[in-house]
Design an enzyme around this catalytic site. Structure first.
Site, PDB file in Angstrom:
ATOM      1  N   ARG A  90       0.853  -1.188   0.000  1.00 22.07           N
ATOM      2  CA  ARG A  90       0.000   0.000   0.000  1.00 22.07           C
ATOM      3  C   ARG A  90       0.887   1.235   0.000  1.00 22.07           C
ATOM      4  O   ARG A  90       1.637   1.464   0.940  1.00 22.07           O
ATOM      5  CB  ARG A  90      -0.910  -0.020   1.230  1.00 22.07           C
ATOM      6  CG  ARG A  90      -1.765   1.227   1.375  1.00 22.07           C
ATOM      7  CD  ARG A  90      -2.687   1.133   2.593  1.00 22.07           C
ATOM      8  NE  ARG A  90      -3.406   2.389   2.760  1.00 22.07           N
ATOM      9  CZ  ARG A  90      -3.215   3.238   3.762  1.00 22.07           C
ATOM     10  NH1 ARG A  90      -2.349   2.975   4.718  1.00 22.07           N
ATOM     11  NH2 ARG A  90      -3.904   4.359   3.833  1.00 22.07           N
ATOM     12  N   HIS A 134      -2.622  10.964   0.956  1.00 21.03           N
ATOM     13  CA  HIS A 134      -2.074  10.728   2.292  1.00 21.03           C
ATOM     14  C   HIS A 134      -1.421  12.032   2.761  1.00 21.03           C
ATOM     15  O   HIS A 134      -0.219  12.071   3.040  1.00 21.03           O
ATOM     16  CB  HIS A 134      -1.077   9.574   2.267  1.00 21.03           C
ATOM     17  CG  HIS A 134      -0.840   8.962   3.617  1.00 21.03           C
ATOM     18  ND1 HIS A 134      -0.892   7.595   3.849  1.00 21.03           N
ATOM     19  CD2 HIS A 134      -0.545   9.519   4.821  1.00 21.03           C
ATOM     20  CE1 HIS A 134      -0.627   7.352   5.120  1.00 21.03           C
ATOM     21  NE2 HIS A 134      -0.417   8.509   5.743  1.00 21.03           N
ATOM     22  N   GLU A 179      -7.056   8.479   6.522  1.00 22.07           N
ATOM     23  CA  GLU A 179      -7.306   9.139   7.802  1.00 22.07           C
ATOM     24  C   GLU A 179      -7.766  10.594   7.669  1.00 22.07           C
ATOM     25  O   GLU A 179      -7.071  11.528   8.091  1.00 22.07           O
ATOM     26  CB  GLU A 179      -6.056   9.067   8.681  1.00 22.07           C
ATOM     27  CG  GLU A 179      -5.657   7.654   9.057  1.00 22.07           C
ATOM     28  CD  GLU A 179      -4.472   7.613  10.006  1.00 22.07           C
ATOM     29  OE1 GLU A 179      -3.906   8.675  10.331  1.00 22.07           O
ATOM     30  OE2 GLU A 179      -4.096   6.503  10.434  1.00 22.07           O
ATOM     31  N   ASN A 307      -7.030   1.839  10.178  1.00 23.22           N
ATOM     32  CA  ASN A 307      -5.725   2.088  10.785  1.00 23.22           C
ATOM     33  C   ASN A 307      -5.902   2.105  12.300  1.00 23.22           C
ATOM     34  O   ASN A 307      -6.742   2.859  12.810  1.00 23.22           O
ATOM     35  CB  ASN A 307      -5.146   3.425  10.331  1.00 23.22           C
ATOM     36  CG  ASN A 307      -4.747   3.426   8.869  1.00 23.22           C
ATOM     37  OD1 ASN A 307      -4.849   2.403   8.180  1.00 23.22           O
ATOM     38  ND2 ASN A 307      -4.298   4.568   8.384  1.00 23.22           N
ATOM     39  N   TYR A 309      -3.962   2.035  16.259  1.00 26.89           N
ATOM     40  CA  TYR A 309      -2.773   2.125  17.088  1.00 26.89           C
ATOM     41  C   TYR A 309      -3.080   2.050  18.580  1.00 26.89           C
ATOM     42  O   TYR A 309      -2.366   1.409  19.332  1.00 26.89           O
ATOM     43  CB  TYR A 309      -2.002   3.417  16.780  1.00 26.89           C
ATOM     44  CG  TYR A 309      -1.447   3.440  15.377  1.00 26.89           C
ATOM     45  CD1 TYR A 309      -0.250   2.797  15.087  1.00 26.89           C
ATOM     46  CD2 TYR A 309      -2.123   4.071  14.343  1.00 26.89           C
ATOM     47  CE1 TYR A 309       0.265   2.785  13.796  1.00 26.89           C
ATOM     48  CE2 TYR A 309      -1.620   4.062  13.048  1.00 26.89           C
ATOM     49  CZ  TYR A 309      -0.426   3.420  12.780  1.00 26.89           C
ATOM     50  OH  TYR A 309       0.063   3.392  11.503  1.00 26.89           O
ATOM     51  N   GLU A 373      -3.186  -0.126   8.382  1.00 25.31           N
ATOM     52  CA  GLU A 373      -2.004   0.295   9.142  1.00 25.31           C
ATOM     53  C   GLU A 373      -2.118  -0.257  10.553  1.00 25.31           C
ATOM     54  O   GLU A 373      -3.169  -0.155  11.177  1.00 25.31           O
ATOM     55  CB  GLU A 373      -1.868   1.828   9.265  1.00 25.31           C
ATOM     56  CG  GLU A 373      -1.416   2.550   8.025  1.00 25.31           C
ATOM     57  CD  GLU A 373      -1.227   4.041   8.284  1.00 25.31           C
ATOM     58  OE1 GLU A 373      -0.946   4.420   9.447  1.00 25.31           O
ATOM     59  OE2 GLU A 373      -1.362   4.817   7.344  1.00 25.31           O
TER      60      GLU A 373
END
Length: 461
Positions: A90, A134, A179, A307, A309, A373
């Protein structure tokens, strides 16, 4: 293999942590973070070129001028991907390389680079997964209002079609945005990302125009022949600090609204949540939402990229100042991380990924998901056991979600390479491949070698 696969489910318990046949294993990067060559072959300036040159905005005054020099070393990097056994890669296209001023003539030399990269990937048996935005907006568009104005959404759809016309015969999966929460709230809300604005009303206008940009681009891509359309969000599991306290529950609902549902609902249900509109109407008059916009945003979606985290825990706290990245969050406190954290001071809680995936599966049924991600920054060198643990634990969380019936199609580690980590410059390292920024020498970290074995066995030990 293709980056969009058929419906999957976890293997029987006897198979341990084996992932479904056809599960996509990949890694991800972003153009400004790795490419360098900021002034080569007709590339125009982006908002990150401007922002990183503004004193005090980026740690150490670092810029993406050289980054990982991927623009010149892409063949070497693709060879690393092949050595790791990646099925998909990606990457993002830099809008300023394609249309240096955002809307004007097409820069063929910019398209040529992505053409070469795509062919190199395919020659190594790696599926290219393209992200069209991005965060590196052409500076000329920002000068005309950036994402706070409708023109940028319309320009994005035109740019998306240009890229598709060049690469669409070889790229199966097209991701519109990465995002939009970060673009809107970090760029126009608290200003810690480019373009560095602090304007709550402007950040909410940016949210809508990013949603609209996705819809316009998805429609244009589909009309041009694109088969698989995606968007990548960074939804967060938002939990009340005290799940028995009505005030904390109400606080979590507000934050979930401006962080998650303000994107998920128009994309997947064709409408903004009524409670979110009521909440943000105290900040803006919503005049940027035009008749028919939500119908445009609500395009068929083949994959929703996730994504992930870290989770968030919130509580009601009268008198607490609002956070710029959560408009209307006055009176709400965010709990500081507890327990293990990464080098970004992000709390490590893999179970929250399982809960997030099952929540999206439940609330938005029929939506195929992809982890686009997931990774961690650590100040380790090539021996990085903490990163191995982080990736291992989060892949187990993904497997738990599969076992619960979530339609999860693949996993992209963030990131392939150590790189320019936005406002943190080069001091935070997310890569599974170590980069010496002086020599540009690459070296596989232990996490890369571990990931290679995961891919080989299609599962965990």
């Amino acid at each position: 293999m293709t980056a969009t696969v058929t419906s999957t489910s976890a293997q029987p318990a006897a198979a341990g942590t084996r992932f479904p046949d056809g599960f996509v294993w990949g890694a991800a990067t972003a153009s400004y973070q790795i490419e360098g060559a900021a002034r080569e072959d007709g590339r125009g300036p982006s908002i990150w070129d401007t922002f990183s040159r503004t004193p005090g905005k980026v740690v150490g005054g670092h810029t993406g001028d050289v980054a990982c020099d991927h623009y010149h070393r892409y063949a070497e990097d693709v060879a690393l991907m092949a050595d790791l056994g990646l099925g998909a890669y990606r990457f993002s296209v830099a809008w300023p390389r394609i249309r240096p001023d955002g809307t004007g003539p097409v820069n063929v030399r910019g398209l040529d680079f992505y053409d070469r990269l795509t062919d190199e990937l395919l020659a190594k048996g790696i599926d290219p997964v393209v992200t069209l935005y991005h965060w590196d907006l052409p500076q000329t568009l920002e000068d005309r209002g950036g994402w706070t104005v409708r023109e940028t959404a319309e320009a994005f759809a035109d740019y998306a079609e240009v890229v598709y016309r060049r690469l669409g015969d070889r790229v199966a999966t097209w991701t519109t945005l990465n995002e939009p929460w970060c673009t809107a709230y970090l760029g126009y809300g608290n200003g810690i990302h480019a373009p560095g604005k602090q304007d709550p009303a402007g950040s909410l206008a940016a949210v809508h125009h990013l949603n609209l940009a996705h819809g316009l681009a998805a429609r244009a891509l589909r009309a041009a022949g694109a088969r698989n359309i995606s968007i990548t969000l960074n939804p967060c599991e938002v939990s009340p600090l005290d799940p028995t306290n009505p005030a904390d529950i109400a606080a979590a609902t507000i934050i979930d609204g401006v962080a998650n549902r303000i994107f998920l609902d128009p994309l997947l249900r064709g409408e903004y949540p009524a409670d979110v509109l009521e909440h943000i109407s105290r900040i803006t008059d919503l005049s940027f939402i035009k008749d028919g916009d939500t119908e445009i945003i609500h395009q068929p979606l083949d994959i929703l990229g996730i994504n992930f985290y870290t989770p968030s825990y919130v509580s009601a706290k009268p008198g607490q100042p609002g956070a710029g990245d959560y408009p209307g969050s006055e009176g709400i406190a965010f709990r500081k991380p507890v327990g293990p954290v990464t080098d970004m001071n992000w709390q490590i809680e893999p179970a929250s990924l399982t809960r997030l995936l099952t929540r999206i599966h439940r609330d938005y049924p029929g939506t195929p998901l992809m982890i686009t991600e997931n990774g961690a920054a650590y100040p380790e060198g090539v021996h990085d056991p903490l990163r191995v643990d982080y990736l291992n634990d989060h892949l187990r969380a993904c497997h738990d979600a599969l076992a619960a019936g979530v339609d999860l199609r693949g996993y992209f580690a963030w990131s392939l390479l150590d790189n320019f980590e936005w406002a943190e410059g080069y001091v935070k390292r997310f890569g599974i491949v170590h980069v010496d920024y002086t020599t540009q020498e690459r070296a596989l970290k232990d996490s890369a070698k571990w990931y290679r074995e995961v891919i080989k066995r299609n599962g965990l030990e």
